[in-house]
Design an enzyme around this catalytic site. Structure first.
Site, PDB file in Angstrom:
ATOM      1  CB  SER A 127      48.009  43.651  34.951  1.00  0.00           C
ATOM      2  OG  SER A 127      47.494  44.355  33.834  1.00  0.00           O
ATOM      3  CE1 TYR A 161      43.266  44.252  38.254  1.00  0.00           C
ATOM      4  CE2 TYR A 161      44.459  45.535  36.538  1.00  0.00           C
ATOM      5  CZ  TYR A 161      44.133  44.442  37.027  1.00  0.00           C
ATOM      6  OH  TYR A 161      44.275  43.184  36.216  1.00  0.00           O
TER       7      TYR A 161
HETATM    8  N1  LIG Z   1      41.368  40.504  31.202  1.00  0.00           N
HETATM    9  C1  LIG Z   1      42.336  41.262  30.970  1.00  0.00           C
HETATM   10  O1  LIG Z   1      42.316  42.345  30.256  1.00  0.00           O
HETATM   11  C2  LIG Z   1      43.548  41.244  31.978  1.00  0.00           C
HETATM   12  C3  LIG Z   1      44.879  41.829  31.807  1.00  0.00           C
HETATM   13  C4  LIG Z   1      45.930  41.597  32.729  1.00  0.00           C
HETATM   14  C5  LIG Z   1      45.508  40.904  33.692  1.00  0.00           C
HETATM   15  N2  LIG Z   1      44.491  40.174  33.955  1.00  0.00           N
HETATM   16  C6  LIG Z   1      44.669  39.311  35.174  1.00  0.00           C
HETATM   17  O2  LIG Z   1      44.193  38.155  34.616  1.00  0.00           O
HETATM   18  C7  LIG Z   1      43.506  37.538  35.849  1.00  0.00           C
HETATM   19  C8  LIG Z   1      42.246  36.488  35.395  1.00  0.00           C
HETATM   20  O3  LIG Z   1      41.312  37.574  35.143  1.00  0.00           O
HETATM   21  P1  LIG Z   1      40.418  37.353  33.829  1.00  0.00           P
HETATM   22  O4  LIG Z   1      40.704  38.590  33.013  1.00  0.00           O
HETATM   23  O5  LIG Z   1      40.297  36.097  33.417  1.00  0.00           O
HETATM   24  O6  LIG Z   1      39.044  37.811  34.715  1.00  0.00           O
HETATM   25  P2  LIG Z   1      37.548  36.918  34.832  1.00  0.00           P
HETATM   26  O7  LIG Z   1      37.113  36.090  33.942  1.00  0.00           O
HETATM   27  O8  LIG Z   1      36.941  38.025  35.662  1.00  0.00           O
HETATM   28  O9  LIG Z   1      38.358  35.934  36.006  1.00  0.00           O
HETATM   29  C9  LIG Z   1      38.741  36.258  37.183  1.00  0.00           C
HETATM   30  C10 LIG Z   1      38.700  35.066  38.114  1.00  0.00           C
HETATM   31  O10 LIG Z   1      38.798  35.286  39.316  1.00  0.00           O
HETATM   32  C11 LIG Z   1      37.880  34.836  40.311  1.00  0.00           C
HETATM   33  N3  LIG Z   1      37.967  35.652  41.292  1.00  0.00           N
HETATM   34  C12 LIG Z   1      37.732  36.933  41.560  1.00  0.00           C
HETATM   35  N4  LIG Z   1      37.388  37.228  42.663  1.00  0.00           N
HETATM   36  C13 LIG Z   1      37.474  36.211  43.592  1.00  0.00           C
HETATM   37  C14 LIG Z   1      37.578  35.639  45.098  1.00  0.00           C
HETATM   38  N5  LIG Z   1      37.245  36.716  45.754  1.00  0.00           N
HETATM   39  N6  LIG Z   1      37.654  34.536  45.325  1.00  0.00           N
HETATM   40  C15 LIG Z   1      38.165  33.583  44.558  1.00  0.00           C
HETATM   41  N7  LIG Z   1      38.013  33.813  43.229  1.00  0.00           N
HETATM   42  C16 LIG Z   1      37.967  34.903  42.632  1.00  0.00           C
HETATM   43  C17 LIG Z   1      36.437  34.548  39.522  1.00  0.00           C
HETATM   44  O11 LIG Z   1      35.870  33.518  40.018  1.00  0.00           O
HETATM   45  P3  LIG Z   1      34.538  33.726  41.011  1.00  0.00           P
HETATM   46  O12 LIG Z   1      33.774  35.118  40.435  1.00  0.00           O
HETATM   47  O13 LIG Z   1      33.811  32.600  40.564  1.00  0.00           O
HETATM   48  O14 LIG Z   1      35.048  33.708  42.344  1.00  0.00           O
HETATM   49  C18 LIG Z   1      37.417  34.364  38.070  1.00  0.00           C
HETATM   50  O15 LIG Z   1      37.301  32.831  38.010  1.00  0.00           O
HETATM   51  C19 LIG Z   1      43.374  38.306  37.094  1.00  0.00           C
HETATM   52  O16 LIG Z   1      44.273  38.292  37.801  1.00  0.00           O
HETATM   53  C20 LIG Z   1      43.328  39.764  36.295  1.00  0.00           C
HETATM   54  O17 LIG Z   1      43.723  40.655  37.197  1.00  0.00           O
HETATM   55  C21 LIG Z   1      43.448  40.435  33.364  1.00  0.00           C
END
Ligand SMILES: NC(=O)c1ccc[n+]([C@@H]2O[C@H](COP(=O)([O-])OP(=O)(O)OC[C@H]3O[C@@H](n4cnc5c(N)ncnc54)[C@H](OP(=O)(O)O)[C@@H]3O)[C@@H](O)[C@H]2O)c1
Length: 267
Positions: free
Chosen positions: A143, A156
Site C-alpha cells: 500500500s 495497518y
Molecule cells: N482499497 C484500497 O484503498 C487499498 C489500498 C492499498 C492497498 N490495499 C490492499 O489491497 C488488498 C485487497 O484489498 P481490497 O481493497 O480489495 O479490499 P476488500 O475488497 O475488502 O478485499 C479484501 C479481501 O481479503 C479477504 N480477507 C480478509 N480477511 C481475510 C481472512 N482472515 N482470511 C482470508 N481472506 C481474508 C477478503 O475475503 P473474505 O472477507 O471473504 O475472507 C477479501 O476478499 C489488501 O491487501 C489491502 O490492504 C487496498
C-alpha cells in the site's frame, strides 16, 4: 506446471471482493487456472463458476480464514504440494483504521495475521517449488501506507511496511533467478475494505480514489513491463527512485562506526 500453451495455476488470496476478484478475472482472461482463497466461500463459488464459463479455465474455490493457523496451513500445503501453481497473489488484507488505543485487540491480531504472517508463510510455502523450477511469480499487495503513516493507520501501516520490506528482501534473494517478485503499492481504491476499516469511502476526497479494475490492470501492466515495484497511481516514477536513493544514502550514512558529531561524544 505451466506448459507452452498454458500459464499454469494462480492462487489468489482475498479473491472474494475488490482487487482480488479483479485479479482473478484478469488472470483467468490470460489463461491461468485459478485457486481462489477467502472466507466467504459462496462469493468465491459464484465467481469461480462465472470465470470458468467466461474464460474456459478451471477455477477452484478454497474457503480459508488466513488468520486461523489451521486454515493458513491448509493453503500453505496446497502451495507446497501442487506443482501446477505458477503464481501466488498475496492480496488478502485486513484493515482497522483507528488510533492504536482505540483499535480492538482482536483487530490488531487480525491485521498481523492476515497482512503479515500469511504473506510470509504462503511465500515460504511456494518458494521451494519455484526455486526447483527456477520460475514462478509472487505478487504482494502492499500500500502507499507501506511507506507512509497516518494517525489512524499506525497498525495497518506497520503491517504494510512489513509487506514492503519482506517483498524487497525476497527480490534481493532471488535476483538473477527466473522467479519474479512484484511489490504493488496502491493508493486509495474503491473496495469494501474502507467500510470494513471504519472509514467509509464517502469520507475521502473522491478525486483520490481509483477504480479497482484500473488498479489491477495497471499493476499487471507493470508486471508485464518488468517492474519490481509498481505504484499504480504515481505519474512521476522519479519520485520512487528519489525515495529509494534517499534510503540507500541514509543507510550508507549510518555505517560510520561512531556517534554523529552533533551528540558531542568524543571518540
Ligand atoms: N482499497 C484500497 O484503498 C487499498 C489500498 C492499498 C492497498 N490495499 C490492499 O489491497 C488488498 C485487497 O484489498 P481490497 O481493497 O480489495 O479490499 P476488500 O475488497 O475488502 O478485499 C479484501 C479481501 O481479503 C479477504 N480477507 C480478509 N480477511 C481475510 C481472512 N482472515 N482470511 C482470508 N481472506 C481474508 C477478503 O475475503 P473474505 O472477507 O471473504 O475472507 C477479501 O476478499 C489488501 O491487501 C489491502 O490492504 C487496498
Amino acid at each position: 506446471m505451466s506448459t507452452v500453451n498454458t500459464p499454469g495455476t494462480a492462487l489468489v488470496t482475498g479473491a472474494s471482493s475488490g482487487l482480488g476478484a479483479v485479479y482473478a478475472d484478469r488472470l483467468a482472461s490470460r489463461g491461468f487456472d485459478l485457486i481462489l482463497v477467502a472466507r466467504r466461500v459462496e462469493r468465491l463459488g459464484v465467481l469461480a463458476r462465472s470465470l470458468a464459463e467466461k474464460y474456459g479455465v478451471s477455477v477452484r474455490a478454497m474457503a480459508a480464514d488466513l488468520s486461523a493457523p489451521a486454515d493458513l496451513q491448509r493453503v500453505a500445503d496446497e502451495l507446497a504440494s501442487n506443482p501446477a501453481i505458477t503464481m501466488l497473489v498475496n492480496n488478502a488484507g485486513a484493515s482497522t483504521l483507528a488510533p492504536v488505543v482505540d483499535t480492538p485487540k482482536a483487530g490488531i491480531a487480525t491485521m498481523d495475521k492476515v497482512n503479515v504472517t500469511a504473506v510470509a508463510e504462503l511465500s515460504y510455502a511456494v518458494l521451494p517449488q519455484f526455486k526447483q523450477r527456477n520460475s514462478g511469480t509472487i505478487i504482494n499487495i502492499g500500500s502507499v501506507l507501506s511507506f507512509h503513516i497516518l494517525p489512524v493507520s499506525t497498525i495497518y501501516s506497520a503491517t504494510k511496511g512489513y509487506v514492503m520490506n519482506f517483498t524487497r528482501g525476497l527480490q534481493q534473494e532471488l535476483a538473477g533467478t527466473g522467479i519474479v517478485v512484484q511489490l504493488v503499492l496502491p493508493a486509495s481504491t474503491a473496495t469494501e475494505i474502507w467500510e470494513l476499516s471504519g472509514v467509509p469511502l464517502a469520507q475521502l476526497d473522491q478525486a483520490t480514489i481509483m477504480r479497482a479494475e484500473d488498479c489491477v490492470d495497471a499493476a499487471l501492466a507493470g508486471l508485464d513491463q518488468g517492474e519490481l515495484v509498481t505504484l499504480p497511481s504515481v505519474e512521476d516514477q522519479a519520485l520512487w527512485e528519489q525515495f529509494d536513493a534517499a534510503r540507500l544514502a541514509l543507510f550508507a550514512g549510518a555505517m560510520r562506526g561512531k556517534p554523529a558529531s552533533r551528540y558531542g561524544i568524543a571518540g
